[in-house]
Design an enzyme around this catalytic site. Structure first.
Site, mmCIF file in Angstrom:
data_model
loop_
_atom_site.group_PDB
_atom_site.id
_atom_site.type_symbol
_atom_site.label_atom_id
_atom_site.label_comp_id
_atom_site.label_asym_id
_atom_site.label_seq_id
_atom_site.Cartn_x
_atom_site.Cartn_y
_atom_site.Cartn_z
ATOM 1 N N ASP A 5 0.811 -1.223 0.000
ATOM 2 C CA ASP A 5 0.000 0.000 0.000
ATOM 3 C C ASP A 5 0.847 1.278 0.000
ATOM 4 O O ASP A 5 0.655 2.157 0.847
ATOM 5 C CB ASP A 5 -0.928 0.019 1.222
ATOM 6 C CG ASP A 5 -1.667 -1.287 1.434
ATOM 7 O OD1 ASP A 5 -2.143 -1.860 0.451
ATOM 8 O OD2 ASP A 5 -1.766 -1.726 2.603
ATOM 9 N N GLU B 86 -11.664 -0.129 -3.286
ATOM 10 C CA GLU B 86 -10.826 0.427 -2.217
ATOM 11 C C GLU B 86 -9.694 1.227 -2.854
ATOM 12 O O GLU B 86 -9.650 1.399 -4.064
ATOM 13 C CB GLU B 86 -10.266 -0.687 -1.329
ATOM 14 C CG GLU B 86 -9.337 -1.656 -2.042
ATOM 15 C CD GLU B 86 -8.908 -2.832 -1.175
ATOM 16 O OE1 GLU B 86 -9.317 -2.908 -0.005
ATOM 17 O OE2 GLU B 86 -8.152 -3.680 -1.674
#
Length: 327
Positions: free
Chosen positions: A17, A224
């Site tokens: 991420d 997301e």
């Protein structure tokens, strides 16, 4: 292709991420820190057992990537129960702010903020989470006028569906089929980074006909990992489609949307999740992302990478095939 391109930037820990930024002429990457443990995978993300953040830094794209050690640990944040997931950072007021999601003591994901005089921390967390915040994956845009926007939200384990009524309901029905898809959340931070100016609102993502993208359109609907970059005065929202494992993007004239779907940024990577950031470095654009190559495909043991991103003059983004250099 640069020598570090499409290779794991660090191998001493598992990282995922990556939110990349250039601060003071240097590259800083704010990833989550994947816990090295063996467990079954489930849709709620129990396998993603992150406890702290390590900030990475590079003098330039060809230099060694440095792991600067623990910048914030869950035990140092009064309101946190567990799971420090994908963070972001912003530099305002002469300080660096780490914006991160975590489950509170009631197992509800919230957004917190921690502050430091250094881009690599250590970061001092605020006593409580941002009131009115929920779900995961915050991305922060410092706009040209100095306003600070937060984009966040994730389906399934990210709990976004559970707030459709305006209150937390773990049994809330997931939109499906021709239902309108859920979008990321949008809110504006106060200048001191201690609160949202108003309650978060859901962003609309439209198709080429101006109709909302449906929940069943899994190649294009939001799942997301929101990110926002600007190009020629327009706002570009990029995100992960989750179940179909694409990175895609949509364009708009306003930071709060609506945004019109435009295309695909990257084809699927090794591992279930895909998560990214887009940053301009020395006049060129780069995509920072992760895959599970380092762990031979274990989805919760990932490594961060980068690759060059081509943005055309009209704002369209050329699709990246993540492993085409190996052919």
């Amino acid at each position: 292709m640069r020598k570090n391109e499409r290779k794991p930037l660090v191998t001493n820990i598992y990282t995922a991420d990556p939110s990349a930024h250039v601060f003071d002429g240097k590259i800083y990457i704010y990833p989550s820190h994947d816990f090295d443990w063996d467990c079954p995978e489930d849709d709620d993300g129990e396998q993603y057992k992150m406890e702290d953040y390590h900030i990475l830094s590079m003098d330039n794209l060809d230099s060694e990537c440095v792991d600067n050690g623990v910048a914030l640990h869950e035990k140092d944040v009064p309101w946190v129960g567990r799971q420090l997931w994908a963070p972001d950072a912003v530099k305002v007021n002469g300080k660096y702010y780490l914006v991160f999601p975590a489950k509170d003591k009631d197992e509800i994901f919230r957004i917190g903020v921690a502050e430091s005089d250094s881009p690599v921390g250590p970061f001092k967390p605020q006593e409580n989470y941002i009131q009115g915040s929920y779900s995961i994956d915050p991305a922060v845009l410092l706009d040209d006028d100095g306003r600070i926007y937060c984009y966040n939200g994730g389906l399934w384990g990210g709990q976004l569906e559970m707030w459709q009524s305006g209150k937390f309901n773990p049994d809330e029905r997931r939109p499906e089929g021709k239902d309108k898809s859920l979008g990321p959340l949008f809110a504006e931070f106060t200048q001191d980074m201690t609160a949202f100016k108003e309650a978060p609102k859901m962003i609309e993502i439209l198709d080429e006909n101006g109709d909302p993208i449906t929940a069943g359109d899994e190649d294009r609907r939001y799942f997301e990992d929101p990110w926002m970059h600007k190009f020629n005065g327009k706002y570009y929202l990029s995100y992960s489609t989750g179940t179909t494992h694409y990175l895609v993007y949509a364009e708009g004239d306003n930071p709060a949307g609506p945004f019109t779907y435009k295309g695909r940024i990257m084809e699927p990577v090794i591992g279930w999740t895909t998560h990214h950031s887009i940053v301009q470095i020395d006049g060129d654009w780069y995509l920072f992302y992760h895959d599970a190559e380092l762990s031979n495909g274990i989805s919760h043991k990932r490594c961060v990478k980068y690759t060059k991103l081509t943005i055309n003059e009209d704002g369209t983004i050329e699709t990246i095939i993540p492993y085409d250099h190996e052919k």
